[in-house]
Scaffold this motif. Structure first.
Motif, mmCIF file in Angstrom:
data_model
loop_
_atom_site.group_PDB
_atom_site.id
_atom_site.type_symbol
_atom_site.label_atom_id
_atom_site.label_comp_id
_atom_site.label_asym_id
_atom_site.label_seq_id
_atom_site.Cartn_x
_atom_site.Cartn_y
_atom_site.Cartn_z
ATOM 1 N N GLN A 123 0.826 -1.116 0.209
ATOM 2 C CA GLN A 123 0.200 -0.060 0.121
ATOM 3 C C GLN A 123 0.631 1.226 0.039
ATOM 4 O O GLN A 123 0.702 2.072 -0.530
ATOM 5 C CB GLN A 123 -0.947 0.086 1.179
ATOM 6 C CG GLN A 123 -1.949 1.227 1.150
ATOM 7 C CD GLN A 123 -2.694 0.982 2.552
ATOM 8 O OE1 GLN A 123 -2.941 0.083 3.117
ATOM 9 N NE2 GLN A 123 -3.040 2.553 2.838
ATOM 10 N N ILE A 124 1.849 1.230 0.788
ATOM 11 C CA ILE A 124 3.027 2.295 0.919
ATOM 12 C C ILE A 124 3.371 2.666 -0.479
ATOM 13 O O ILE A 124 3.652 3.675 -0.959
ATOM 14 C CB ILE A 124 3.628 2.209 1.957
ATOM 15 C CG1 ILE A 124 3.196 2.270 3.241
ATOM 16 C CG2 ILE A 124 5.149 3.212 1.714
ATOM 17 C CD1 ILE A 124 4.222 1.896 4.355
ATOM 18 N N LEU A 147 2.521 1.729 -3.468
ATOM 19 C CA LEU A 147 1.684 2.104 -4.480
ATOM 20 C C LEU A 147 1.114 3.577 -4.171
ATOM 21 O O LEU A 147 1.235 4.376 -5.295
ATOM 22 C CB LEU A 147 0.247 1.223 -4.340
ATOM 23 C CG LEU A 147 0.491 -0.081 -4.815
ATOM 24 C CD1 LEU A 147 -0.866 -0.791 -4.441
ATOM 25 C CD2 LEU A 147 0.770 0.048 -6.271
ATOM 26 N N GLU A 148 0.938 4.058 -3.053
ATOM 27 C CA GLU A 148 0.887 5.519 -2.711
ATOM 28 C C GLU A 148 1.986 6.233 -3.290
ATOM 29 O O GLU A 148 1.736 7.642 -3.745
ATOM 30 C CB GLU A 148 0.262 5.727 -1.429
ATOM 31 C CG GLU A 148 -1.140 5.191 -1.282
ATOM 32 C CD GLU A 148 -1.638 5.357 0.101
ATOM 33 O OE1 GLU A 148 -1.019 5.990 0.981
ATOM 34 O OE2 GLU A 148 -2.730 4.792 0.448
ATOM 35 N N ASP A 203 2.264 6.659 -6.809
ATOM 36 C CA ASP A 203 1.230 7.463 -7.611
ATOM 37 C C ASP A 203 1.306 9.037 -7.217
ATOM 38 O O ASP A 203 0.817 9.858 -7.845
ATOM 39 C CB ASP A 203 -0.176 7.169 -6.976
ATOM 40 C CG ASP A 203 -0.557 5.907 -7.394
ATOM 41 O OD1 ASP A 203 -0.185 5.245 -8.347
ATOM 42 O OD2 ASP A 203 -1.725 5.178 -6.800
ATOM 43 N N THR A 204 2.105 9.331 -6.240
ATOM 44 C CA THR A 204 2.144 10.885 -5.903
ATOM 45 C C THR A 204 3.564 11.401 -5.965
ATOM 46 O O THR A 204 3.750 12.427 -5.822
ATOM 47 C CB THR A 204 2.030 10.795 -4.759
ATOM 48 O OG1 THR A 204 2.848 10.245 -3.473
ATOM 49 C CG2 THR A 204 0.406 10.733 -4.004
ATOM 50 N N THR A 263 3.437 9.108 2.098
ATOM 51 C CA THR A 263 2.012 8.818 2.477
ATOM 52 C C THR A 263 2.182 8.341 3.970
ATOM 53 O O THR A 263 3.107 8.323 4.705
ATOM 54 C CB THR A 263 1.899 7.526 1.661
ATOM 55 O OG1 THR A 263 0.521 6.838 1.897
ATOM 56 C CG2 THR A 263 3.019 6.372 1.802
ATOM 57 N N VAL A 283 0.153 5.440 6.725
ATOM 58 C CA VAL A 283 -0.775 4.117 6.916
ATOM 59 C C VAL A 283 -0.622 3.840 8.483
ATOM 60 O O VAL A 283 0.436 4.030 8.804
ATOM 61 C CB VAL A 283 -0.152 2.838 6.103
ATOM 62 C CG1 VAL A 283 -0.709 3.192 4.690
ATOM 63 C CG2 VAL A 283 0.885 2.203 6.561
#
Length: 212
Positions: A76-77, A79-80, A83-84, A195, A197
């Motif tokens: 998740q980290i 991917l985010e 994306d940014t 990011t 989480v």
């Protein structure tokens, strides 16, 4: 319930038959056999009804071992962060251990090291070149195995500096560990992606946050 009534009625009829003195011994044995068969049928029916009732009952969600792992949060980290990224394509990324958010910013633990290892894999999966600066550049054959990693800075070779660095901090909240990750330009320390989480405590190993 119907079976119980049927069973009771049959017992009453059989009992009435036994009260008559004109019943033959063979008839009594046959009645006893019928009673045993009927009793067995009734017990079987009760078991079937109990099984059906249990299957229909909503027992809710029960999990003795959560299936989500640290790797899922690392994914998740990654991917985010990907994306940014602010219009950049990192040439090579070095991943450092995540540290506890305290005065020194120098303390880590099993969780911090595991996040770094997982993120190296996840970033490589996304197409980024991951730089492993702990590699010796050679293989040492020892009695315990063939080794190529070291944490002794004096033994590590001089490797090419990465273009970017991935690291972050860990903050211990009441319900879990808040992980703040950031992707930096190595030379300028400019943050190009970040990011956050939260990893719940109940999926962590007992020693994952032992040194917090």
């Amino acid at each position: 319930m119907k079976n119980v009534v049927l069973f009771a009625t049959t017992l009453a009829l059989l009992g009435g038959c036994e009260m008559t003195k004109q019943v033959a011994p063979e008839s009594t044995e046959a009645q006893q056999s019928d009673m045993e068969i009927l009793y067995a049928m009734m017990k079987e029916q009760e078991r079937n009804e109990a099984s059906q009732a249990t299957a229909m009952q909503d027992i809710g969600f029960i999990s003795y071992r959560h299936r989500k792992e640290i790797a899922n949060y690392a994914n998740q980290i990654a991917l985010e962060l990907s994306d940014t990224v602010l219009g950049q394509k990192p040439e090579s990324i070095a991943v450092a251990s995540f540290v506890n958010f305290n005065e020194s910013l120098r303390d880590t633990n099993q969780l911090g090291n595991q996040l770094a290892e997982s993120l190296m894999h996840q970033m490589q999966k996304l197409g980024y070149q991951a730089l492993d600066f702990k590699a010796l550049g050679k293989i040492e054959v020892t009695s315990s195995g063939d080794l190529t990693f070291s944490r002794n800075a004096n033994r590590l070779r001089n490797v090419q500096s990465p273009s970017h660095l991935l690291t972050g901090t860990m903050v211990y909240r009441p319900r879990g560990v808040e992980v703040n990750a950031r992707l930096l330009e190595f030379n300028t320390s400019l943050v190009i992606a970040s990011t956050m989480v939260t990893i719940p405590y109940f999926i962590l190993d007992e020693q994952a946050t032992a040194s917090r």
